[in-house]
Design an enzyme around this catalytic site. Structure first.
Site, PDB file in Angstrom:
ATOM      1  N   GLU A  18       0.807  -1.217   0.000  1.00 33.63           N
ATOM      2  CA  GLU A  18       0.000   0.000   0.000  1.00 33.63           C
ATOM      3  C   GLU A  18       0.845   1.274   0.000  1.00 33.63           C
ATOM      4  O   GLU A  18       0.341   2.361   0.293  1.00 33.63           O
ATOM      5  CB  GLU A  18      -0.944  -0.015   1.211  1.00 33.63           C
ATOM      6  CG  GLU A  18      -1.917  -1.175   1.198  1.00 33.63           C
ATOM      7  CD  GLU A  18      -2.807  -1.202   2.425  1.00 33.63           C
ATOM      8  OE1 GLU A  18      -3.670  -0.319   2.539  1.00 33.63           O
ATOM      9  OE2 GLU A  18      -2.638  -2.091   3.280  1.00 33.63           O
ATOM     10  N   SER A 144      -6.836  -2.995   2.671  1.00 31.75           N
ATOM     11  CA  SER A 144      -7.212  -2.466   1.351  1.00 31.75           C
ATOM     12  C   SER A 144      -7.551  -3.548   0.337  1.00 31.75           C
ATOM     13  O   SER A 144      -7.330  -3.385  -0.855  1.00 31.75           O
ATOM     14  CB  SER A 144      -6.104  -1.564   0.783  1.00 31.75           C
ATOM     15  OG  SER A 144      -6.041  -0.368   1.494  1.00 31.75           O
ATOM     16  N   ARG A 253     -12.267   2.867  10.522  1.00 31.30           N
ATOM     17  CA  ARG A 253     -13.328   2.644   9.555  1.00 31.30           C
ATOM     18  C   ARG A 253     -13.660   1.161   9.557  1.00 31.30           C
ATOM     19  O   ARG A 253     -12.767   0.320   9.411  1.00 31.30           O
ATOM     20  CB  ARG A 253     -12.888   3.076   8.157  1.00 31.30           C
ATOM     21  CG  ARG A 253     -14.056   3.190   7.165  1.00 31.30           C
ATOM     22  CD  ARG A 253     -13.586   3.258   5.722  1.00 31.30           C
ATOM     23  NE  ARG A 253     -13.091   1.956   5.291  1.00 31.30           N
ATOM     24  CZ  ARG A 253     -11.843   1.737   4.885  1.00 31.30           C
ATOM     25  NH1 ARG A 253     -10.952   2.710   4.870  1.00 31.30           N
ATOM     26  NH2 ARG A 253     -11.487   0.515   4.506  1.00 31.30           N
TER      27      ARG A 253
END
Length: 314
Positions: A18, A144, A253
């Site tokens: 990432e 992700s 999140r």
């Protein structure tokens, strides 16, 4: 909100899958802080990161790293030893939240609905399916949607899965196998101890993988999500509970999969991300903006939370 003018090190980059996303997040954060009058030192993490941080001697570190070792507790432990104040979650929370198996062990006993499944050695899947098809294979400690594969009866991976087929089995020795949940992708951010709202993610093709997340135009964000009120309330409640049970700090999140044919029983938590992206396409800034919190203010709220946590621990 207004912070005193600070010297802030923005830690970004690193060497995980990432890295490009982290660089985008970090640059966005750095520019927003400079616009608000703060002194900013950008640090692209390498093996000399401890020396760089020591020489920089910042008031606070904004941790904009994604993936390992910036999100798995490694960097957090280093900064703890150095006595640095830093944003987002601490060592123990980071270790647990990035590991999908540990996350389930922490959340499921408290009534958080998550998909079943099991950890498998990669060599096993080339002999037989670990679960009835369709199912999902994903790395145990990546974020992700890196390396996620959906295995269906008609998939071109082979049956059993061929070692030559492109997929996470070519990169990881152990994988998490979970039942595939049909339906819709939902996500909820938590900031300052409050769940913000629910966004639905509609990939234009395939599923919400790494490319769909970070390539403009590949995913439609419906914000707020057009879902029943009871499902919205459940997402907000579950996201806040996950944040609290895992001990998250700053913002987090939580991602959901919702089988809309089953009502509330079809809502499952997939994972909680302790260092959500801060890119132009990222979901936390989008939800904050919808609630009247601009990007610069969002960054300062996260920093203020880190400073308050440090003060409270002193």
């Amino acid at each position: 909100m207004t912070l005193p003018k600070l010297h802030i090190a923005v830690l970004m980059g690193g060497w995980s899958n990432e890295r490009p996303v982290s660089l985008m997040s970090g640059e966005g954060v750095a520019k927003a802080l400079e616009e608000r009058g703060h002194r900013v030192t950008r640090i692209d993490m390498d093996r000399n990161v401890a020396q760089k941080l020591a020489e920089t001697a910042p008031d606070v570190v904004f941790n904009a790293l994604h993936g390992t070792p910036g999100e798995d507790g490694t960097v957090q432990g280093m900064m703890d030893l150095m006595g640095l104040t830093y944003t987002h979650s601490g060592l123990a929370t980071s270790v647990i939240a990035i590991d999908k198996e540990l996350t389930k062990q922490a959340l499921v006993p408290h009534g958080i609905p998550m998909p079943g499944g099991r950890i498998v050695d990669t060599v096993e899947i080339h002999e037989k399916d670990p679960l009835e098809r369709p199912y999902v294979l994903k790395p145990v400690n990546e974020g992700s949607s890196v390396g996620v594969a959906i295995v269906t009866k008609d998939s071109n991976y082979g049956n059993p899965i061929s070692a030559e087929a492109k997929g996470p089995w070519q990169e990881f020795d152990r994988l998490l196998a979970e039942p595939y949940i049909r339906g819709r992708e939902l996500t909820t951010a938590v900031l300052g101890g409050k769940a913000l709202m629910v966004t639905e993610l509609k990939p234009k093709s395939g599923f919400y993988d790494f490319d769909a997340k970070y390539t403009e135009g590949m995913t439609e964000h419906v914000c707020p999500a057009e879902i029943p009120e009871e499902v919205e309330k459940a997402c907000l409640d579950l996201a806040l509970r996950c944040h609290q049970l895992l001990g998250c700090k700053g913002c987090s999140r939580t991602d959901f999969r919702w089988d809309d044919e089953r009502g509330l029983e079809g809502l499952f938590v997939l994972e909680t991300n302790t260092q959500p992206g801060m890119t132009p396409l990222s979901l936390v800034p989008e939800q904050a903006k919808h609630l009247g919190i601009d990007y610069g203010e969002l960054v300062e709220i996260i920093i203020a939370d880190a400073l308050a946590a440090k003060k409270g621990a002193a």
